[in-house]
Write an enzyme that holds these catalytic residues in place. Structure first.
Site, mmCIF file in Angstrom:
data_model
loop_
_atom_site.group_PDB
_atom_site.id
_atom_site.type_symbol
_atom_site.label_atom_id
_atom_site.label_comp_id
_atom_site.label_asym_id
_atom_site.label_seq_id
_atom_site.Cartn_x
_atom_site.Cartn_y
_atom_site.Cartn_z
ATOM 1 N N ASP A 44 -6.813 1.934 7.584
ATOM 2 C CA ASP A 44 -5.480 2.463 7.882
ATOM 3 C C ASP A 44 -5.562 3.972 8.056
ATOM 4 O OD1 ASP A 44 -5.491 3.624 5.334
ATOM 5 O OD2 ASP A 44 -4.207 2.095 4.448
ATOM 6 N N TYR A 46 6.198 -8.391 8.619
ATOM 7 C CA TYR A 46 5.904 -6.965 8.752
ATOM 8 C C TYR A 46 6.140 -6.486 10.185
ATOM 9 C CZ TYR A 46 3.193 -7.647 4.433
ATOM 10 O OH TYR A 46 2.807 -7.956 3.145
ATOM 11 N N ASP A 78 0.833 -1.198 0.000
ATOM 12 C CA ASP A 78 0.000 0.000 0.000
ATOM 13 C C ASP A 78 0.868 1.248 0.000
ATOM 14 O OD1 ASP A 78 -2.360 -1.433 0.035
ATOM 15 O OD2 ASP A 78 -2.522 -1.430 2.214
#
Length: 305
Positions: free
Chosen positions: A88, A74, A46
């Site tokens: 997010d 991650y 993203d």
């Protein structure tokens, strides 16, 4: 810009993607740096996220579809107490939890909720994602105001750990909790969906405020270079090294290498009959192909010579 040769070699470029860039933006930049149109990426990140983005140049683009299926790792920050439209920090806040709900969250409750999101689970991706629903990207349907559902998909979260849990406040002074987490997961896992589901289970709502990918398969941040560094010196991992790092290696003698090159489906040793891709090399160390075992014989997935 330094060039070791005038021709861009076949191989992988491990990029430390900056925030604000789409994966396509990085590919476009690399086409200019490498002076070739043959550039692709293995698994998107993203725009908000940073970290490891694996690019293939020239013949190595044939590896990308197989690399995209590997495990990823991650490091991120989950904010409990707010829900956003994108799951997010880039999306508009759609709900803020009552202070009492946030203050009631304990570390034990967080650990219990995370345990439910670990292992083989079903996950509903974010509606603002690139998933196609009846041929149309989910984010486009969401942008157009459509009411739709995305089917849950099986994923594997091998590890989901909290490294820090700290109190924080929104700009208007509302209490929230920030969790610094690490996740090891299968391809297709949405970390922002994990943040959303964690917050939902705790009754506070949640979203992702920061995300950094630290590993894609065997390729880690220590091999990654920023776009600025790559503009100064293009660092390409040779295609043979890249394949050896990611797949089991099968070295052939001259006779069998020639047979494989002529399209003959060779008998595969039992040790490679796992159903996973195997990298095949000739006696000179050249990558010939990626193959998989079908009925005990080598079926080519990608050919490089």
């Amino acid at each position: 810009m330094k060039r070791s040769t005038e021709t861009t070699p076949d191989g992988l470029v491990i990029v430390d993607k900056p925030s604000g860039f789409t994966s396509h933006d990085v590919v476009a930049k690399m086409r200019g740096i490498a002076r070739t149109r043959r550039v692709g990426h293995a698994g998107t990140l993203d725009p908000m996220a940073t970290g490891v983005l694996v690019l293939g140049v020239e013949k190595a683009t044939k590896l990308l579809g197989h690399l995209a299926l590997t495990e990823k790792e991650y490091l991120g920050t989950v904010r409990l107490g707010q829900t956003t439209v994108t799951d997010d920090a880039e999306g508009e806040v759609t709900a803020t939890a009552e202070p009492s709900a946030v203050e009631a969250v304990t570390r034990a409750a967080v650990d219990t909720a995370i345990a439910k999101l670990t292992g083989e689970i079903m996950q509903v991706p974010s509606k603002v994602s690139a998933i196609k629903i009846d041929g149309v990207r989910s984010y486009k349907r969401a942008r157009d105001g459509e009411d739709f559902e995305i089917p849950a998909r099986p994923i594997t979260v091998s590890s989901f750990q909290v490294h820090d849990m700290r109190q924080a406040h929104t700009e208007d002074g509302r209490p929230v909790i920030d969790l610094v987490v690490s996740v090891v997961c299968s391809s297709g896992t949405y970390i922002r969906a994990l943040a959303r589901d964690l917050g939902a289970d705790l009754g506070t709502g949640g979203h992702l405020t920061a995300l950094r990918r630290t590993r894609v398969g065997p390729y880690k941040l220590d091999r990654a270079r920023t776009l600025e560094q790559l503009q100064q010196e293009l660092t390409v991992m040779p295609i043979g090294d890249a394949a050896t790092a990611a797949f089991p290696r099968w070295d052939l003698d001259t006779r069998r290498a020639k047979l494989l090159g002529n399209g003959v489906r060779l008998e595969m040793p039992d040790e490679y009959a796992t159903g996973s891709p195997v990298a095949v090399f000739d006696p000179h160390g050249r990558l010939l192909a990626l193959v998989e075992s079908k009925g005990g014989k080598a079926k080519a997935l990608a050919v490089f010579v």
